[in-house]
Design a protein around this motif. Structure first.
Motif, PDB file in Angstrom:
ATOM      1  N   GLU A 280       0.842  -1.201   0.000  1.00  0.00           N
ATOM      2  CA  GLU A 280       0.000   0.000   0.000  1.00  0.00           C
ATOM      3  C   GLU A 280       0.878   1.253   0.000  1.00  0.00           C
ATOM      4  OE1 GLU A 280      -3.981   0.939   2.408  1.00  0.00           O
ATOM      5  OE2 GLU A 280      -2.197   1.202   3.655  1.00  0.00           O
TER       6      GLU A 280
ATOM      7  N   ARG B  68       0.347   5.433   0.773  1.00  0.00           N
ATOM      8  CA  ARG B  68      -0.550   6.466   1.267  1.00  0.00           C
ATOM      9  C   ARG B  68       0.116   7.832   1.169  1.00  0.00           C
ATOM     10  NH1 ARG B  68      -3.613   4.494   6.838  1.00  0.00           N
ATOM     11  NH2 ARG B  68      -4.986   2.912   5.870  1.00  0.00           N
ATOM     12  N   PHE B  69      -0.726   8.875   1.218  1.00  0.00           N
ATOM     13  CA  PHE B  69      -0.240  10.253   1.199  1.00  0.00           C
ATOM     14  C   PHE B  69      -0.890  10.988   2.367  1.00  0.00           C
ATOM     15  CE2 PHE B  69      -0.439   8.589  -3.086  1.00  0.00           C
ATOM     16  CZ  PHE B  69       0.839   8.829  -3.570  1.00  0.00           C
ATOM     17  N   SER B  70      -0.082  11.483   3.272  1.00  0.00           N
ATOM     18  CA  SER B  70      -0.616  12.264   4.392  1.00  0.00           C
ATOM     19  C   SER B  70      -0.527  13.751   4.056  1.00  0.00           C
ATOM     20  CB  SER B  70       0.170  11.962   5.671  1.00  0.00           C
ATOM     21  OG  SER B  70       1.525  12.356   5.536  1.00  0.00           O
TER      22      SER B  70
ATOM     23  N   ARG C 243      -2.508  15.364   2.073  1.00  0.00           N
ATOM     24  CA  ARG C 243      -2.924  15.603   0.696  1.00  0.00           C
ATOM     25  C   ARG C 243      -4.365  16.096   0.652  1.00  0.00           C
ATOM     26  NH1 ARG C 243      -6.505  13.548  -1.915  1.00  0.00           N
ATOM     27  NH2 ARG C 243      -6.789  11.902  -0.355  1.00  0.00           N
TER      28      ARG C 243
ATOM     29  N   ALA D  12      -5.245  10.932  -4.648  1.00  0.00           N
ATOM     30  CA  ALA D  12      -4.217   9.930  -4.358  1.00  0.00           C
ATOM     31  C   ALA D  12      -3.907   9.087  -5.592  1.00  0.00           C
ATOM     32  CB  ALA D  12      -4.674   9.044  -3.204  1.00  0.00           C
TER      33      ALA D  12
ATOM     34  N   LEU E 217      -1.619  10.982  -7.901  1.00  0.00           N
ATOM     35  CA  LEU E 217      -0.256  11.047  -7.382  1.00  0.00           C
ATOM     36  C   LEU E 217       0.442   9.700  -7.533  1.00  0.00           C
ATOM     37  CD1 LEU E 217      -0.695  13.167  -4.122  1.00  0.00           C
ATOM     38  CD2 LEU E 217       0.407  13.877  -6.256  1.00  0.00           C
ATOM     39  N   GLU E 218      -0.262   8.617  -7.288  1.00  0.00           N
ATOM     40  CA  GLU E 218       0.364   7.300  -7.335  1.00  0.00           C
ATOM     41  C   GLU E 218       0.807   6.940  -8.749  1.00  0.00           C
ATOM     42  OE1 GLU E 218      -0.453   2.709  -5.813  1.00  0.00           O
ATOM     43  OE2 GLU E 218      -1.766   4.355  -5.184  1.00  0.00           O
TER      44      GLU E 218
ATOM     45  N   SER F  46       5.685   1.399  -6.175  1.00  0.00           N
ATOM     46  CA  SER F  46       4.274   1.237  -5.841  1.00  0.00           C
ATOM     47  C   SER F  46       3.970  -0.251  -5.815  1.00  0.00           C
ATOM     48  CB  SER F  46       3.385   1.959  -6.866  1.00  0.00           C
ATOM     49  OG  SER F  46       3.580   1.417  -8.157  1.00  0.00           O
TER      50      SER F  46
ATOM     51  N   THR G 163       4.323   5.577   3.267  1.00  0.00           N
ATOM     52  CA  THR G 163       3.570   6.820   3.455  1.00  0.00           C
ATOM     53  C   THR G 163       4.415   8.006   3.026  1.00  0.00           C
ATOM     54  OG1 THR G 163       2.364   5.867   5.324  1.00  0.00           O
ATOM     55  CG2 THR G 163       2.341   8.265   5.104  1.00  0.00           C
ATOM     56  N   TRP G 164       3.846   8.809   2.118  1.00  0.00           N
ATOM     57  CA  TRP G 164       4.510  10.036   1.668  1.00  0.00           C
ATOM     58  C   TRP G 164       3.881  11.225   2.385  1.00  0.00           C
ATOM     59  CZ3 TRP G 164       8.813  10.418  -1.143  1.00  0.00           C
ATOM     60  CH2 TRP G 164       9.212   9.327  -1.922  1.00  0.00           C
TER      61      TRP G 164
END
Length: 681
Positions: free
Chosen positions: A95, A97-99, A101, A106, A109-110, A116, A174-175
């Motif tokens: 997985e 994730r983007f914190s 954002r 998402a 961005l992915e 990934s 997590t980004w």
């Protein structure tokens, strides 16, 4: 993380020791470290060895692997290298994730990420989905660029956090989006420059208008266009800087383009390096810019293009050395030579020769004087001894005749083939002499003289009554021709192009006045279009027409000169030379006009393997310049292309969709397998 704990002099290595569990054997680890015993071991060498071990662990899906190293001095004055490995937990990335954002989705961005989740056995087999530091650094820049391209000029992306998640039975990445910021607009645009073009040209160069959403990429492109404008006016070392003046309260960025054109220098000297076999003269003649002439950006680019096209160099760099305030500059040419001679020996199978022994000798930088290399002359000698064909060919080429832009090509060949037709065999010999001259950078004009002899033998007795009398009696032929050819090439590369267009056309005037016994005109034209809709995916559209027309004392086109289709070069679902008008017994007797077209979509599977899906269609007519025969016929197929260096191999399986009525060789729906080697131009 790689930590150096002890510093010591670069003494020779005695042994590499390992601590900690590894996902491979000790022997494999020593191979990966790539530091042989006796190598002077310094910090840089130790750090590189540890990095290779760490990356190997991560490719085996230990994404948190760390390797620390220590150099251990010995009393003998030598040293050991200790590599302490903490491979961490094994698992795949499940997985992302983007914190923080909010502005960009998402999923969007992915799509920019290289690291990934990659589900499936295929990705596992290819080793995809590994969490590598270099890929994470690239992804961090890509995420920031995604925000900047949408006007969020102040956006910041933090370091990613990798953690094991029990519920996922894998890792989560997590980004942190530290700051998205507002959407900035372009404010005032000012210029600090001289020697400016017209206002309309200046607007095209800048390409950015006040009030538009700010995108740093577009500003950088404007800087590049500005510098190219000055380079085109002879300012070799012009520099342009775009200074940004931020107004956070109004979410506005003012731009100041500051240009320093510098002088218009003249070329002082040309510095050549890297050529151990190739004579300086061969390099110098490809550089249109001469000492004493002013800097010309187009001439420098042309020099790079010409030198890069030479077969003896694997890499070419052309750089200008000087400064913006100096009146002269040097042109530095650095080349990396490749091996130009090659001997190929092997057993092959082809549709035109069957199982065969093959020998090819090729030299692409021949000299006629000792040491017989380095003058860019090209020669080849080939021999094929097959179960169904014997073929020999020899060639000589001088790409710069007397150091001019004219080139000379001489080719000779002999072939005795049993596959040319199902009901006759044929011997062919010939010599071609062509001189060519480029018309600009993308066009080539060629002319020359050709001699060809043909002998038809083993003609089936049953076929003779069904053929026209002239086709039976005229079994020996001697054709002498004047040739005129033109080609155009706007593709991105000579070998395996991905974008661009190619056109070609030729006319061959065979005449008894030139020494032969046949009056005939042969014309041919072809076109290719290459498109790349996705990364390394290539859509190619190719086609061609050809025709043969007797005149003067020649009433009919003899068997050896007639047109056929079928085989790996046009209709891949049909037997070689099997598509043409049929006689009463269903045998192809050749036509006087033909056309074909193909659409092919090629997809890369791995670095050296491509898969292609294609559709071929074509037809052959009995009349000259009449392209509507008894067809058209068509096929579809799948091909696999193995990218062996300089000599690719291709396997095809194609199935006819439509065949000619009465065709004895090809059957609708019956697969046809073919094999080819080399590049198709």
């Amino acid at each position: 993380m790689i930590a150096a704990t002890v510093a010591a002099a670069a003494e020779p290595l005695v042994e590499i020791r390992f601590e900690g569990a590894m996902p491979f054997s000790r022997a494999k680890a020593i191979e990966l470290a790539a530091v042989p015993v006796g190598t002077p071991l310094d910090d840089k060498t130790a750090d590189a060895a540890a990095a290779r071990i760490r990356d190997a662990c991560r490719r085996r899906h230990y994404p948190q692997a760390r390797v620390e190293w220590r150099r251990e001095p010995l009393r003998s004055g030598r040293q050991n290298l200790l590599l302490r490995i903490d491979r961490g937990r094994q698992g795949r990335l499940k997985e992302v994730r983007f914190s923080g954002r909010r502005a960009i989705g998402a999923a969007e961005l992915e799509r920019t990420l290289r690291v990934s989740p990659r589900p499936g056995l295929w990705s596992r087999w290819l080793g995809r989905g590994a969490v590598m530091d270099a890929d994470l650094a690239r992804d961090r820049n890509a995420l920031a660029a995604s925000y900047h391209q949408r006007g969020h000029a102040a956006a910041e992306v933090g370091e990613p956090v990798l953690e094991w998640v029990r519920a996922l039975n894998g890792f989560r990445l997590t980004w942190p989006i530290l700051n998205e910021g507002p959407v900035y607009r372009v404010g005032y645009i000012r210029l600090d420059a001289v020697d400016l073009p017209s206002e309309a040209a200046l607007r095209r160069i800048i390409g950015v208008n006040a009030g538009e959403r700010f995108e740093r990429r577009r500003v950088q492109e404007a800087v590049q266009r500005f510098e190219a404008y000055y380079h085109g006016r002879g300012h070799a070392f012009a520099s342009v800087v775009a200074q940004e003046e931020w107004n956070d309260s109004q979410a506005r960025i003012d731009l100041l383009f500051k240009a320093t054109p510098g002088t218009r220098p003249v070329l002082r000297r040309i510095l050549i390096s890297g050529n151990t076999n190739t004579a300086d003269r061969i390099i110098l003649r490809e550089i249109p810019l001469k000492p004493g002439q002013r800097f010309d950006a187009d001439a420098v680019q042309e020099a790079l293009a010409r030198l890069s096209s030479l077969p003896m160099f694997s890499r070419v760099a052309v750089n200008c050395r000087g400064a913006a305030d100096l009146p002269a500059f040097d042109l530095a040419v650095e080349v990396v030579e490749r091996r130009t001679g090659r001997v190929e020996v092997g057993v092959v199978y082809g549709e035109s020769e069957g199982a065969a022994f093959q020998l090819n000798v090729i030299e692409k930088s021949l000299s006629l004087a000792p040491p017989f290399r380095g003058e860019a002359l090209q020669a080849n000698l080939g021999l094929t001894l097959g179960s169904e064909a014997i073929r020999g060919d020899a060639g000589f080429s001088n790409p710069r005749l007397f150091d001019s832009r004219w080139s000379l090509d001489i080719q000779g060949s002999y072939e005795d083939s049993e596959t040319i037709s199902d009901y006759f065999d044929q011997r062919t010999y010939g010599v071609n002499l062509l001189v060519s001259h480029p018309l600009g950078r993308h066009h080539m004009l060629s002319t020359g003289y050709a001699v060809a002899g043909y002998e038809v033998y083993n003609l089936e007795e049953a076929a003779a009554p069904l053929l026209q009398p002239s086709l039976v009696t005229n079994q020996e032929l001697f054709v002498t021709s004047w040739i005129l050819a033109w080609s155009m090439d706007y593709t991105d590369r000579v070998i395996r192009p991905t974008r661009g267009v190619r056109l070609r056309g030729s006319v061959s005037l065979g005449s008894q006045a030139l020494g032969g016994d046949t009056d005939v005109v042969q014309t041919e034209a072809g076109a290719s279009l290459f498109l790349s809709p996705f990364f390394r995916h290539v859509l190619s559209l190719r086609g061609g027409v050809k025709s043969v027309d007797p005149y003067g004392d020649t009433d009919e086109v003899a068997l050896p000169l007639r047109d056929y289709l079928g085989g790996s070069r046009d209709l891949r679902g049909f037997e070689y030379h099997s598509v043409s008008p049929l006689d009463e017994a269903g045998r192809p007797m050749g036509g006087q006009s033909a056309w074909w077209a193909t659409a092919e979509y090629r997809v890369p599977l791995i670095r050296w393997l491509d898969l292609a899906v294609y559709y071929d269609v074509g037809d052959v007519s009995l009349e000259s310049y009449a392209y509507s025969g008894e067809g058209p016929v068509s096929n579809w197929g799948i091909g696999v292309l193995i990218q062996a260096e300089e000599f690719p191999v291709r396997f095809d399986v194609a199935t006819p969709i439509k065949t000619l009525e009465g065709d004895r060789q090809n059957e609708k729906g019956k697969p046809h397998f073919s094999f080819s080697a080399g590049y198709r131009f």
